[in-house]
Write an enzyme that holds these catalytic residues in place. Sequence first.
Site, PDB file in Angstrom:
ATOM      1  N   PHE A  16       0.862  -1.491  -0.037  1.00  0.00           N
ATOM      2  CA  PHE A  16       0.145  -0.023  -0.207  1.00  0.00           C
ATOM      3  C   PHE A  16       0.751   0.950   0.121  1.00  0.00           C
ATOM      4  O   PHE A  16       1.123   1.616  -0.797  1.00  0.00           O
ATOM      5  CB  PHE A  16      -1.101  -0.116   1.147  1.00  0.00           C
ATOM      6  N   ASP A  36      10.446  -6.387  -3.384  1.00  0.00           N
ATOM      7  CA  ASP A  36       9.234  -7.212  -2.714  1.00  0.00           C
ATOM      8  C   ASP A  36       9.060  -7.986  -3.222  1.00  0.00           C
ATOM      9  O   ASP A  36       8.993  -8.704  -4.371  1.00  0.00           O
ATOM     10  CB  ASP A  36       7.550  -6.108  -3.386  1.00  0.00           C
ATOM     11  N   ASN A  37       8.748  -9.392  -2.121  1.00  0.00           N
ATOM     12  CA  ASN A  37       8.658 -10.660  -1.864  1.00  0.00           C
ATOM     13  C   ASN A  37       7.055 -11.254  -1.874  1.00  0.00           C
ATOM     14  O   ASN A  37       7.102 -12.076  -2.519  1.00  0.00           O
ATOM     15  CB  ASN A  37       8.631 -11.389  -0.939  1.00  0.00           C
ATOM     16  N   ASP A  61      13.147 -11.198  -1.225  1.00  0.00           N
ATOM     17  CA  ASP A  61      12.840 -11.044   0.341  1.00  0.00           C
ATOM     18  C   ASP A  61      14.226 -10.755   0.755  1.00  0.00           C
ATOM     19  O   ASP A  61      15.315 -11.142   1.067  1.00  0.00           O
ATOM     20  CB  ASP A  61      12.957 -12.369   0.828  1.00  0.00           C
ATOM     21  N   ALA A 119      10.344   2.470   8.090  1.00  0.00           N
ATOM     22  CA  ALA A 119       8.649   2.338   8.555  1.00  0.00           C
ATOM     23  C   ALA A 119       8.606   1.774   9.757  1.00  0.00           C
ATOM     24  O   ALA A 119       8.353   0.698   9.832  1.00  0.00           O
ATOM     25  CB  ALA A 119       8.052   2.634   7.944  1.00  0.00           C
ATOM     26  N   TYR A 150       5.075  -8.502  15.919  1.00  0.00           N
ATOM     27  CA  TYR A 150       5.260  -6.415  14.722  1.00  0.00           C
ATOM     28  C   TYR A 150       5.703  -5.251  16.178  1.00  0.00           C
ATOM     29  O   TYR A 150       6.624  -4.799  15.404  1.00  0.00           O
ATOM     30  CB  TYR A 150       3.301  -6.461  14.719  1.00  0.00           C
ATOM     31  N   TYR A 164      23.013   1.840  14.558  1.00  0.00           N
ATOM     32  CA  TYR A 164      24.397   2.430  12.623  1.00  0.00           C
ATOM     33  C   TYR A 164      23.846   3.882  12.746  1.00  0.00           C
ATOM     34  O   TYR A 164      25.194   3.716  12.104  1.00  0.00           O
ATOM     35  CB  TYR A 164      23.369   2.101  11.757  1.00  0.00           C
TER      36      TYR A 164
END
Length: 326
Positions: A16, A36-37, A61, A119, A150, A164
Site C-alpha cells: 500500500f 518486494d517478496n 525477500d 518505516a 509486530y 548504525y
Amino acid sequence: MSESKKVVVITGAAGFLGSHLCDRFIKEGYKVIGIDNLITGDLKNIEHLFKLEDFEFYNHDISLFINIPGRVDYILNFASPASPIDYLKIPIQTLKVGSLGVHNCLGLAKAKNARILVASTSEVYGDPEVHPQKETYWGHVNPVGPRGVYDEAKRFQEAITMAYHTFHGLEVRIARIFNTYGPRMRLNDGRVIPAFMGQALRGEDLTIFGDGTQTRSFCFVDDLIEGLYRLLLSDYTGPVNIGNPQEISLNEFAEEILKLTGKNVKVSYKPLPVDDPKQRQPDITLAREVLGWEPKVERAEGLQKTYEYFQTLSQEELYKEVRIFN
C-alpha cells in the site's frame, strides 16, 4: 536514463504505502528500484510503472542478503506485514523482516553511503498510557502478547537503526506512522477502514471489536507520503510521528462509514482483542516544527476517494480475502 538521476531503493514496493512512494519518487525525477517478496504486496499496485525506464523491480525477500549493483542514494524500508491479520498469520516472517531485513537494509545503506528512512509505527507506543503520543514517550508494549511480534520488531528496528547512526555515522530517518488509508489498501486486512468498507459493500454488518469508545486517528495516504518525503530530505535523525491528530471513536467512525456508503446495515460488537490499543492520536508538534508538515486532506474527502477505489474492485476481489482469512 540520465546518470545524474538519484537512485532510491524502496522495499515493500508492491504494498500500500510502498507503491505510493514509488509513484512519488518517479514523479520527482528519481530512478526507483522496488523490492518486494509479494507475501502481502500485489504487483497490480505497481504494474503501471513497469514500462518506465526509471523503474526496476526485484522479487526478493530482504531477510536475505540484498545485492543492488551501482549507485544508491536513498533507501526507504517499508517491507513488513502491517495489518493484524497478516502479522498474526505469519509471525516468524514478521519478526525476521523487522530484524534480519532491516539489518540487511542498513548494511546496504552503509555499503552505498546512502541515507535510509525506516518505516516504524505508532504500535511502538503499544496500548499507551500517555495521550496524545509524543516521540519522547517510550511506550507500553507487551513483548510476549500476540501483537508483540509486530510491536517489538518495530522497536528493534528503531534501536538498530539508531545504533548504525551512532556507531557508523549512517544517515538515518525514522518515521512513526499512524493509521493511514487510501486507494490500494487491501480489503479485510484487519484494519478499520478497509474492513468497514468491505463489509458495507458486501451488505454485512460493520464489526467493532470492543465497545467502540476506543479511538483512532486516520491520515490520508497523500498526506502521509508528503510527510515521508519531507522527512527523508530533512536533517532530523530522531523518530518523527507522521499521522493525522484528528481523533475519532470507532462508534463515531462507523456512523461516518454508514452515511458515506448509504448501506442499510447495523453495527455489531465483538470482544476486544488482547493488547488492542484503546487510544491512538499522534502529537505532530515535531513534524510541524522540523518538516513544516501537517495533514491537509479532510477525512470526508479521503474516505470518498477510498470508497470509490473499493467500488472498482471485482466481486472476486471483494470476497477473495474473506475466504482466505475467515
